[in-house]
Write a protein that holds these residues in place. Structure first.
Motif, mmCIF file in Angstrom:
data_model
loop_
_atom_site.group_PDB
_atom_site.id
_atom_site.type_symbol
_atom_site.label_atom_id
_atom_site.label_comp_id
_atom_site.label_asym_id
_atom_site.label_seq_id
_atom_site.Cartn_x
_atom_site.Cartn_y
_atom_site.Cartn_z
ATOM 1 N N ILE A 231 1.017 -1.107 -0.180
ATOM 2 C CA ILE A 231 0.446 -0.263 0.114
ATOM 3 C C ILE A 231 0.925 1.252 0.073
ATOM 4 C CG2 ILE A 231 -1.616 0.829 1.391
ATOM 5 C CD1 ILE A 231 -2.573 -1.528 2.114
ATOM 6 N N ARG A 232 1.721 0.725 1.008
ATOM 7 C CA ARG A 232 2.720 2.207 1.109
ATOM 8 C C ARG A 232 3.719 2.622 -0.648
ATOM 9 N NH1 ARG A 232 5.723 5.244 4.055
ATOM 10 N NH2 ARG A 232 7.838 6.021 3.138
ATOM 11 N N ASP A 233 4.589 1.518 -1.201
ATOM 12 C CA ASP A 233 4.386 0.868 -2.481
ATOM 13 C C ASP A 233 3.639 2.481 -3.000
ATOM 14 O OD1 ASP A 233 7.116 0.594 -1.789
ATOM 15 O OD2 ASP A 233 6.481 -1.684 -1.746
ATOM 16 N N LEU A 234 2.484 1.975 -3.553
ATOM 17 C CA LEU A 234 1.069 1.782 -4.189
ATOM 18 C C LEU A 234 1.452 3.837 -4.296
ATOM 19 C CD1 LEU A 234 -0.999 1.738 -6.153
ATOM 20 C CD2 LEU A 234 -2.184 1.670 -4.182
ATOM 21 N N ILE A 235 0.751 4.379 -3.195
ATOM 22 C CA ILE A 235 0.636 5.773 -2.577
ATOM 23 C C ILE A 235 1.670 6.406 -3.190
ATOM 24 C CG2 ILE A 235 0.939 7.519 -0.989
ATOM 25 C CD1 ILE A 235 -0.485 5.518 0.755
ATOM 26 N N PRO A 240 4.859 10.212 -5.193
ATOM 27 C CA PRO A 240 6.151 10.276 -4.300
ATOM 28 C C PRO A 240 5.804 11.146 -2.925
ATOM 29 C CG PRO A 240 6.539 10.563 -6.776
ATOM 30 C CD PRO A 240 5.044 10.649 -6.492
ATOM 31 N N GLN A 241 5.458 12.480 -3.132
ATOM 32 C CA GLN A 241 5.108 13.586 -1.914
ATOM 33 C C GLN A 241 4.078 12.892 -0.989
ATOM 34 O OE1 GLN A 241 3.811 13.616 -4.652
ATOM 35 N NE2 GLN A 241 2.485 14.841 -4.808
ATOM 36 N N CYS A 242 3.275 12.178 -1.395
ATOM 37 C CA CYS A 242 2.027 12.609 0.083
ATOM 38 C C CYS A 242 3.170 11.474 1.422
ATOM 39 C CB CYS A 242 1.082 11.473 -1.010
ATOM 40 S SG CYS A 242 -0.094 10.756 0.215
ATOM 41 N N ILE A 243 3.043 11.782 2.229
ATOM 42 C CA ILE A 243 2.911 11.007 3.696
ATOM 43 C C ILE A 243 2.411 10.674 3.834
ATOM 44 C CG2 ILE A 243 4.726 12.970 4.114
ATOM 45 C CD1 ILE A 243 3.105 14.476 6.343
ATOM 46 N N ILE A 244 2.411 9.605 5.434
ATOM 47 C CA ILE A 244 1.832 8.625 5.915
ATOM 48 C C ILE A 244 2.123 8.707 6.694
ATOM 49 C CG2 ILE A 244 1.082 5.932 5.520
ATOM 50 C CD1 ILE A 244 2.318 5.818 3.052
ATOM 51 N N ASN A 245 0.514 8.041 8.050
ATOM 52 C CA ASN A 245 0.818 8.267 9.445
ATOM 53 C C ASN A 245 1.122 7.043 9.148
ATOM 54 O OD1 ASN A 245 -1.733 6.568 8.856
ATOM 55 N ND2 ASN A 245 -2.600 7.784 10.501
ATOM 56 N N SER A 246 1.463 6.404 10.505
ATOM 57 C CA SER A 246 2.008 5.622 10.800
ATOM 58 C C SER A 246 -0.275 4.423 10.848
ATOM 59 C CB SER A 246 2.442 5.317 12.989
ATOM 60 O OG SER A 246 0.881 5.720 14.074
ATOM 61 N N ARG A 247 -0.784 4.419 11.345
ATOM 62 C CA ARG A 247 -1.818 3.725 11.168
ATOM 63 C C ARG A 247 -1.936 2.810 9.704
ATOM 64 N NH1 ARG A 247 -6.215 5.939 15.046
ATOM 65 N NH2 ARG A 247 -4.845 6.601 17.205
ATOM 66 N N ILE A 248 -0.699 2.788 8.978
ATOM 67 C CA ILE A 248 -1.003 2.454 7.623
ATOM 68 C C ILE A 248 -0.318 1.425 8.721
ATOM 69 C CG2 ILE A 248 1.521 2.791 7.810
ATOM 70 C CD1 ILE A 248 1.323 2.199 4.148
ATOM 71 N N ASN A 250 2.032 -1.767 11.248
ATOM 72 C CA ASN A 250 3.840 -2.475 10.785
ATOM 73 C C ASN A 250 4.930 -1.743 10.809
ATOM 74 O OD1 ASN A 250 2.637 -5.370 10.516
ATOM 75 N ND2 ASN A 250 1.222 -3.812 9.242
ATOM 76 N N GLY A 251 4.928 -0.877 11.186
ATOM 77 C CA GLY A 251 6.028 0.610 11.812
ATOM 78 C C GLY A 251 6.506 1.094 10.212
ATOM 79 N N LEU A 252 5.315 0.638 9.242
ATOM 80 C CA LEU A 252 5.910 2.066 8.530
ATOM 81 C C LEU A 252 5.299 2.811 7.776
ATOM 82 C CD1 LEU A 252 5.458 -1.243 6.228
ATOM 83 C CD2 LEU A 252 7.664 -0.632 6.671
ATOM 84 N N GLY A 253 4.619 3.834 8.899
ATOM 85 C CA GLY A 253 3.859 5.722 8.491
ATOM 86 C C GLY A 253 5.215 6.221 9.290
ATOM 87 N N ASP A 254 5.293 7.180 8.689
ATOM 88 C CA ASP A 254 5.963 8.499 7.808
ATOM 89 C C ASP A 254 6.145 9.293 9.743
ATOM 90 O OD1 ASP A 254 7.068 8.696 5.618
ATOM 91 O OD2 ASP A 254 5.222 9.046 4.893
ATOM 92 N N TYR A 255 5.225 9.700 10.791
ATOM 93 C CA TYR A 255 4.935 9.958 11.992
ATOM 94 C C TYR A 255 4.079 9.281 12.285
ATOM 95 C CZ TYR A 255 0.734 12.042 10.026
ATOM 96 O OH TYR A 255 -0.847 11.863 9.784
#
Length: 465
Positions: A231-235, A240-248, A250-255
């Motif tokens: 999902i992160r890769d798709l976004i 590419p500039q879109c940030i993602i919170n921690s609730r994605i 498995n520790g893969l969020g930006d904040y």
């Protein structure tokens, strides 16, 4: 175009995004870390029912479909009455802008599975199911661009009560999924939901409304690390500039996200989301509104510890906002107009490491809140207003926030002579000369007690030598 050339062009584009300061590294973008203040909007079918169901007040706020165990076909009939003719995207964005907010996060799809935009993936959406038959996100995207706000989308990730392949995350199989419509938990295939709804809808959200600042996920539940990464890769393959919170998950969020509470110590890359009253979505029975003074205290508390504040408004079913929300934002905006420089682009004060958190900073959840699911009404933010102070920093400037003072003078031991060499002190928004004395044990300030202030929180700009 052959695959080799395509890959190299994509690599070059990604490098250009990186040079432009856009998000590629798993860290929040500059606009986010400097913006500090955003608007959360919980708006959906639950806004139409406004806290009632079948003649009685509901439990669970905007989660009442789960608490009342309402079948999808029954719950979906709410859409027949959802006709937000008072919706005004320009007014929404203007109110956020005037309050000093820098971004808007709105519920594109909440746990009930109903999409608040025009989705080709599922006709269970605001355009195809309501008499209003419009896409509010198109108008909101244009309004955000007009007022210089970042548009961001909330998306319920691991919960969707309208989809038959979303399992519960509780071992007892009696938890947060729709087990009344879809009782066979063993037959559910989460990957079907991810591939057939989540990913296609994220692609829609990232391609139909221009640049998106954040994909704000909620409730990852049973989403696997592989699914989170895909999902992160798709976004980032789309924006590419879109940030993602921690609730994605498995520790893969930006904040990190802290919900309905505050933290006791400074940390990096985090955001607190809180309500103005008790509920996220509009509820006509909810009258426990926080005051502008309390909300500004929360903003300062969060920013002084390195975070952002995402403050919630629950629009009504007709698209208007509760008057209390509007009044709060107006008052906050007036305060921010004078004192915003002490908020935007600031960092945690270097001297903050020696400051012990006050007892009022963190309220532990009560036993009642600890019991059961923390899905809806779980506000554990401090409510007591006490006289205290906080700091932020920008370069060589230290900003001192004196909150709700009860005396005409205040001593600040953290700003004693041996701890900071001060060249000047001014009070933001006031032309009057500040009276201050710096001794070996503290800084003594004379406060503007007695003047009329809607929000009695004063900000001193302290310039070091």
């Amino acid at each position: 175009m052959n695959t080799f050339i395509f890959k190299h062009i994509r690599t070059i584009l990604l490098l250009l995004f990186a040079v432009a300061g856009l998000n590629l590294s798993g860290q929040p973008a500059t606009w986010f870390t400097e913006g500090k203040f955003g608007l959360f909007l919980h708006w959906g079918l639950y806004s139409q029912t406004a806290g009632d169901w079948n003649g009685h007040p509901t439990k669970g706020g905007e989660h009442f479909m789960l608490y009342e165990r309402i079948p999808v076909k029954t719950y979906a009939k709410i859409a027949d009455q959802f006709n937000p003719t008072a919706f005004d995207a320009d007014r929404w964005a203007q109110m956020a802008h005037d309050a000093g907010m820098k971004y808007i996060v709105i519920t594109a799809k909440h746990h009930d599975g109903f999409s608040m935009y025009n989705s080709a993936v599922s006709d269970y959406n605001i355009v195809k199911r309501t008499p209003w038959a419009k896409d509010p996100m198109l108008a909101l995207a244009a309004a955000c661009k007009k007022y210089g706000l970042k548009l961001c989308f909330y998306y319920s990730l691991g919960r969707d009560w309208a989809h038959p392949d979303v399992p519960t995350n509780w071992p007892t199989k009696a938890g947060r999924s729709n087990t009344w419509d879809y009782p066979d938990e063993d037959a559910k295939d989460l990957n079907k939901y991810v591939e057939n709804k989540v990913k296609p809808q994220l692609r829609e959200l990232l391609t139909q409304y221009g640049p998106i600042g954040i994909i704000w996920f909620d409730t990852p539940e049973l989403i696997s690390k592989k699914q989170s990464q895909e999902i992160r890769d798709l976004i980032h393959s789309i924006q590419p500039q879109c940030i993602i919170n921690s609730r994605i998950g498995n520790g893969l969020g930006d904040y990190a996200v802290v919900e309905q509470t505050l933290v006791s110590a400074a940390r990096k890359n985090w955001e607190a989301c809180i309500t103005m009253s008790e509920n996220w979505g509009y509820n006509r029975h909810d009258h426990n509104w926080k005051s502008p003074e309390l909300l500004v205290r929360n903003l300062i508390e969060v920013v002084s510890k390195g975070g952002n504040l995402l403050l919630n408004v629950g629009p009504k079913g007709d698209g208007s906002w509760p008057i209390e929300s509007q009044e709060n934002l107006h008052a906050i905006g007036a305060w921010m107009k004078v004192n915003g420089e002490a908020i935007y682009g600031t960092t945690v004060w270097n001297g903050a490491k020696v400051i012990k958190a006050s007892a009022q900073t963190v309220n532990k959840a009560s036993d009642k809140e600890k019991a059961g699911m923390k899905d809806a009404v779980n506000d554990a933010t401090p409510k007591e207003i006490v006289s205290d102070y906080r700091f932020t920093q920008k370069g060589n400037v230290v900003y001192l926030f004196v909150r709700s003072p009860s005396t005409a003078r205040i001593d600040i031991p953290e700003l004693a002579k041996n701890k900071l060499a001060i060249s000047s002190i001014s009070l933001l928004g006031s032309p009057s000369k500040v009276k201050w004395t710096q001794g070996k044990d503290n800084l003594n300030l004379v406060l503007p007690i007695g003047q009329k202030d809607d929000i009695p929180i004063y900000v001193y700009k302290i310039e070091a030598r």
